[in-house]
Design an enzyme around this catalytic site. Sequence first.
Site, PDB file in Angstrom:
ATOM      1  CG  ASP A 198      56.238  35.677  99.953  1.00 45.93           C
ATOM      2  OD1 ASP A 198      55.556  35.699 100.990  1.00 45.93           O
ATOM      3  OD2 ASP A 198      55.808  35.250  98.860  1.00 45.93           O
ATOM      4  N   GLY A 251      54.214  31.663 102.243  1.00 48.84           N
ATOM      5  CA  GLY A 251      52.805  31.287 102.195  1.00 48.84           C
ATOM      6  C   GLY A 251      52.322  30.998 100.791  1.00 48.84           C
ATOM      7  N   GLY A 310      46.981  37.449  98.107  1.00 48.50           N
ATOM      8  CA  GLY A 310      45.866  36.685  97.578  1.00 48.50           C
ATOM      9  C   GLY A 310      45.250  37.245  96.317  1.00 48.50           C
ATOM     10  CG  ASP A 370      56.687  40.766  94.717  1.00 44.58           C
ATOM     11  OD1 ASP A 370      56.945  39.614  94.322  1.00 44.58           O
ATOM     12  OD2 ASP A 370      55.684  41.028  95.408  1.00 44.58           O
ATOM     13  CG  HIS A 404      64.582  45.836  77.847  1.00 46.80           C
ATOM     14  ND1 HIS A 404      64.812  47.041  77.238  1.00 46.80           N
ATOM     15  CD2 HIS A 404      63.219  45.671  77.847  1.00 46.80           C
ATOM     16  CE1 HIS A 404      63.660  47.591  76.890  1.00 46.80           C
ATOM     17  NE2 HIS A 404      62.679  46.763  77.241  1.00 46.80           N
TER      18      HIS A 404
END
Length: 377
Positions: A92, A95, A222, A272, A341
């Site tokens: 990433d 931001g 966003g 993610d 898990h």
Amino acid sequence: MDFTISATDTKSSARAGEIKTDHGVIETPIFMPVGTLGGVKAVHTRSIEEDVKAQIILGNTYHLYLRPGIEVLEAAGGLHKFNGWHKPILTDSGGFQVFSLSHRRKIKPDEGVWFQSHIDGSRHLFSPEKVMDIQRSIGADIIMAFDECAPYPCEYAYAKNSMKITHNWLERCCKRFDETDGKYGYSQTLFPIVQGSVYKDLRKESAEFVASMNREGNAIGGVSVGEPTELMYEMTDICCRILPKDKPRYLMGVGTPANIIECIAMGVDMFDCVMPTRNGRNGMIFTWQGMLNMRNEKWKFDFTPIDENSDLFADRQYSKAFLRHLYTSGEMLGPMIGSLHNLHFYLDLVKTARQKITEGTFAAWKDEILPVISRKL
């Protein structure tokens, strides 16, 4: 990077595909465990590969820039060699972290963002060019453009100006990326990020602008910043209808198992979120039968396996009663088991979704499984 689609669902926009990188193949749809500082919290790298069966992990530019620092990463030969993970990595741009430090940063559109470190208060500048240079030094296979993530709620004028800043920064990111080379002998790929808050016309405009940049993949940012789930779905759907079908779509920071299944149906390929590890550390685990709060008294005398149908060793080896005991006693092993898990479940979820897409039964499976995995047990 190369992306191919191997199967599509006839009753939704879900698709199964493959992303080929210099560090290996990623089968989509895929969930990426978050390793903010280079390592996934409370889980060994070996377990991430062998038990979770992750195909790609995520690191964060902001945090890695501050610690261990670019000098250390370059001396190590990049993040892959530093953390011992030899499969694909995505970073990433930082931001979102800059967004979350609103009390510590100052946005100057022509420069970038000045911010104070959350560690020692030192002052730093993230410009689009510098963010590209930092991610070149980190060495991730997929890197993100520097964007401004608008908060929710925000006024239309703010969201529009924020989007314009993101587009301007994207052009600068692309220019810098294209005029530089990777540092470690393998290729890197740049993904732009769609912004626009919860305003339909801005999302449409941003998605069209991002598509026009013709990069190898695209991201939707966003969302999952406090807006209602229905709005998150609506904005995601708008973007997926515009972003090129022949390129992977990455929905950033999303989300619950139900969120992931719903957005796969819209045509999202990559996800993610810190939720599986964060919830795992706090005693909330996800299963195919529903969500379990392992701190509840009801598990005190339940000596059945955490999940007897799972192929994860920890799910069969430990009982619900023992896991509850670990959490209520403050034992470190509890959060470790919970995190492992949950990550295993998330990867199993997207793997099963891929199988259903390939079989042509995804839509019916989605309708059947959503109310089950969303219930609290």
